[in-house]
Design an enzyme around this catalytic site. Structure first.
Site, PDB file in Angstrom:
ATOM      1  N   ARG A  46       0.798  -1.195   0.000  1.00 14.56           N
ATOM      2  CA  ARG A  46       0.000   0.000   0.000  1.00 14.56           C
ATOM      3  C   ARG A  46       0.844   1.264   0.000  1.00 14.56           C
ATOM      4  O   ARG A  46       0.388   2.327  -0.284  1.00 14.56           O
ATOM      5  CB  ARG A  46      -0.914   0.012   1.243  1.00 14.56           C
ATOM      6  CG  ARG A  46      -1.940  -1.124   1.221  1.00 14.56           C
ATOM      7  CD  ARG A  46      -2.600  -1.284   2.579  1.00 14.56           C
ATOM      8  NE  ARG A  46      -1.592  -1.718   3.519  1.00 14.56           N
ATOM      9  CZ  ARG A  46      -1.682  -2.857   4.238  1.00 14.56           C
ATOM     10  NH1 ARG A  46      -2.735  -3.614   4.128  1.00 14.56           N
ATOM     11  NH2 ARG A  46      -0.758  -3.210   5.064  1.00 14.56           N
ATOM     12  N   GLU A 103       7.315   2.271  -6.559  1.00 13.50           N
ATOM     13  CA  GLU A 103       7.536   1.815  -5.181  1.00 13.50           C
ATOM     14  C   GLU A 103       7.692   2.989  -4.231  1.00 13.50           C
ATOM     15  O   GLU A 103       8.143   4.060  -4.620  1.00 13.50           O
ATOM     16  CB  GLU A 103       8.828   0.977  -5.135  1.00 13.50           C
ATOM     17  CG  GLU A 103       8.583  -0.516  -5.199  1.00 13.50           C
ATOM     18  CD  GLU A 103       8.129  -1.103  -3.865  1.00 13.50           C
ATOM     19  OE1 GLU A 103       7.438  -0.410  -3.089  1.00 13.50           O
ATOM     20  OE2 GLU A 103       8.470  -2.269  -3.592  1.00 13.50           O
ATOM     21  N   ASP A 107      14.648  -0.900   0.384  1.00  8.32           N
ATOM     22  CA  ASP A 107      15.464  -1.081   1.569  1.00  8.32           C
ATOM     23  C   ASP A 107      16.499  -2.169   1.233  1.00  8.32           C
ATOM     24  O   ASP A 107      17.481  -1.893   0.560  1.00  8.32           O
ATOM     25  CB  ASP A 107      14.503  -1.473   2.704  1.00  8.32           C
ATOM     26  CG  ASP A 107      15.126  -1.437   4.084  1.00  8.32           C
ATOM     27  OD1 ASP A 107      15.916  -0.538   4.354  1.00  8.32           O
ATOM     28  OD2 ASP A 107      14.795  -2.315   4.901  1.00  8.32           O
ATOM     29  N   SER A 108      16.289  -3.402   1.647  1.00  9.43           N
ATOM     30  CA  SER A 108      17.233  -4.474   1.298  1.00  9.43           C
ATOM     31  C   SER A 108      17.187  -4.770  -0.199  1.00  9.43           C
ATOM     32  O   SER A 108      18.156  -5.228  -0.779  1.00  9.43           O
ATOM     33  CB  SER A 108      16.891  -5.751   2.073  1.00  9.43           C
ATOM     34  OG  SER A 108      15.691  -6.305   1.591  1.00  9.43           O
ATOM     35  N   LEU A 112      11.575  -6.054  -3.984  1.00 12.85           N
ATOM     36  CA  LEU A 112      11.626  -5.605  -5.369  1.00 12.85           C
ATOM     37  C   LEU A 112      12.187  -6.671  -6.300  1.00 12.85           C
ATOM     38  O   LEU A 112      11.638  -6.913  -7.381  1.00 12.85           O
ATOM     39  CB  LEU A 112      12.482  -4.340  -5.438  1.00 12.85           C
ATOM     40  CG  LEU A 112      12.570  -3.680  -6.795  1.00 12.85           C
ATOM     41  CD1 LEU A 112      11.196  -3.235  -7.254  1.00 12.85           C
ATOM     42  CD2 LEU A 112      13.511  -2.495  -6.733  1.00 12.85           C
ATOM     43  N   ARG A 169       0.133   6.939   7.305  1.00 12.00           N
ATOM     44  CA  ARG A 169       0.427   7.020   5.872  1.00 12.00           C
ATOM     45  C   ARG A 169      -0.063   8.341   5.288  1.00 12.00           C
ATOM     46  O   ARG A 169       0.358   8.761   4.219  1.00 12.00           O
ATOM     47  CB  ARG A 169      -0.259   5.880   5.120  1.00 12.00           C
ATOM     48  CG  ARG A 169       0.235   4.488   5.482  1.00 12.00           C
ATOM     49  CD  ARG A 169      -0.439   3.468   4.556  1.00 12.00           C
ATOM     50  NE  ARG A 169      -0.308   2.104   5.030  1.00 12.00           N
ATOM     51  CZ  ARG A 169       0.719   1.293   4.743  1.00 12.00           C
ATOM     52  NH1 ARG A 169       1.688   1.716   3.978  1.00 12.00           N
ATOM     53  NH2 ARG A 169       0.751   0.066   5.197  1.00 12.00           N
TER      54      ARG A 169
HETATM   55  P1  IMP Z   1      12.929  -4.471   1.167  1.00 11.03           P
HETATM   56  O1  IMP Z   1      12.427  -5.763   0.618  1.00 11.03           O
HETATM   57  O2  IMP Z   1      13.872  -4.681   2.330  1.00 11.03           O
HETATM   58  O3  IMP Z   1      13.538  -3.573   0.123  1.00 11.03           O
HETATM   59  O4  IMP Z   1      11.688  -3.770   1.862  1.00 11.03           O
HETATM   60  C1  IMP Z   1      10.923  -2.824   1.250  1.00 11.03           C
HETATM   61  C2  IMP Z   1       9.655  -2.595   2.023  1.00 11.03           C
HETATM   62  O5  IMP Z   1       9.932  -2.466   3.432  1.00 11.03           O
HETATM   63  C3  IMP Z   1       9.004  -1.294   1.621  1.00 11.03           C
HETATM   64  O6  IMP Z   1       8.118  -1.463   0.534  1.00 11.03           O
HETATM   65  C4  IMP Z   1       8.308  -0.874   2.901  1.00 11.03           C
HETATM   66  O7  IMP Z   1       7.034  -1.474   2.975  1.00 11.03           O
HETATM   67  C5  IMP Z   1       9.167  -1.434   4.002  1.00 11.03           C
HETATM   68  N1  IMP Z   1      10.090  -0.395   4.557  1.00 11.03           N
HETATM   69  C6  IMP Z   1      11.427  -0.387   4.483  1.00 11.03           C
HETATM   70  N2  IMP Z   1      11.959   0.676   5.106  1.00 11.03           N
HETATM   71  C7  IMP Z   1      10.913   1.379   5.582  1.00 11.03           C
HETATM   72  C8  IMP Z   1      10.818   2.614   6.318  1.00 11.03           C
HETATM   73  O8  IMP Z   1      11.803   3.295   6.672  1.00 11.03           O
HETATM   74  N3  IMP Z   1       9.559   3.014   6.628  1.00 11.03           N
HETATM   75  C9  IMP Z   1       8.441   2.310   6.270  1.00 11.03           C
HETATM   76  N4  IMP Z   1       8.486   1.165   5.576  1.00 11.03           N
HETATM   77  C10 IMP Z   1       9.711   0.702   5.235  1.00 11.03           C
HETATM   78 MG    MG Z   2       5.851  -1.264   0.570  1.00  9.48          MG
END
Ligand code: IMP
Ligand code: MG
Length: 188
Positions: A46, A103, A107-108, A112, A169
């Site tokens: 979302r 998006e 983060d990691s 994605l 949000r």
């Molecule tokens: P990834 O798979 O680690 O890249 O995670 C990405 C997802 O983690 C994003 O789409 C967010 O839903 C959540 N996320 C990562 N960092 C944050 C943050 O600082 N605030 C809020 N949501 C986050």
């Molecule tokens: Mg997200």
């Protein structure tokens, strides 16, 4: 005083900064895809919703929008495991379409990477990523990102689509959480 002010460490990106950067991204996308025969923006629910609706208003060429929801397995609220399951799939076929995945934050990169793998199997004509925020130093897996709104440091942020335990949000800016104060607020 609004309750989020009790744990807001700082406003990282103001409403004005968001507006002006999103306008630039919209202009760039409109130019890059001006010869496209079918552009579709796919928003991952979302967190990306606010960004999508503002971005599409800055895009001056015809385009469709689609939504997709994914759940990551075994993840805490602040980390993702990388394994994703589609809980809401697209309603249209993206075969031969120019696709931009919209998006909120990378983060990691695990979420994605999994989504890109799922989408590329459907053979779109092109597939690019547009993210509002990029926590570059947290990246664990290499993912190609064509459009980046802002590169930010490794702090937990909320607002403008991003949630703090499912709330806030709606805030018009991106703010940094003061984790200590937030813990105290939750415990009271
Ligand atoms: P990834 O798979 O680690 O890249 O995670 C990405 C997802 O983690 C994003 O789409 C967010 O839903 C959540 N996320 C990562 N960092 C944050 C943050 O600082 N605030 C809020 N949501 C986050
Ligand atoms: Mg997200």
């Amino acid at each position: 005083m609004e309750n989020y002010q009790k744990f807001l460490a700082e406003v990282l990106i103001t409403q004005e900064q968001l507006k002006s950067r999103i306008n630039e991204l919209g202009t760039q996308i409109s130019n890059d895809y001006k010869n496209s025969n079918g552009l579709v923006l796919i928003c991952i629910l979302r967190g990306g919703v606010l960004f999508l609706t503002d971005l599409m208003r800055e895009i001056t060429i015809p385009h469709a929008i689609e939504f997709m929801a994914v759940e990551s397995y075994g993840a805490g609220s602040r980390e993702s495991s990388g394994q994703v399951r589609i809980s809401h799939d697209l309603n249209t076929d993206i075969h031969n379409m120019d696709v931009i995945l919209v998006e909120d934050i990378i983060d990691s990169g695990h979420t994605l990477a999994s989504v890109l793998e799922l989408l590329s199997a459907r053979k779109p004509k092109s597939l690019e990523v547009c993210t509002l925020l990029d926590k570059h130093e947290r990246r664990e897996i290499d993912v190609p990102v064509k459009y980046i709104g802002f590169t930010i440091s490794n702090k937990f942020v909320f607002g403008y689509g991003l949630d703090l335990d499912d709330l806030y949000r709606n805030l018009p800016f991106v703010g940094v959480v003061d984790e200590e104060k937030y813990k105290n607020y939750k415990n009271n």
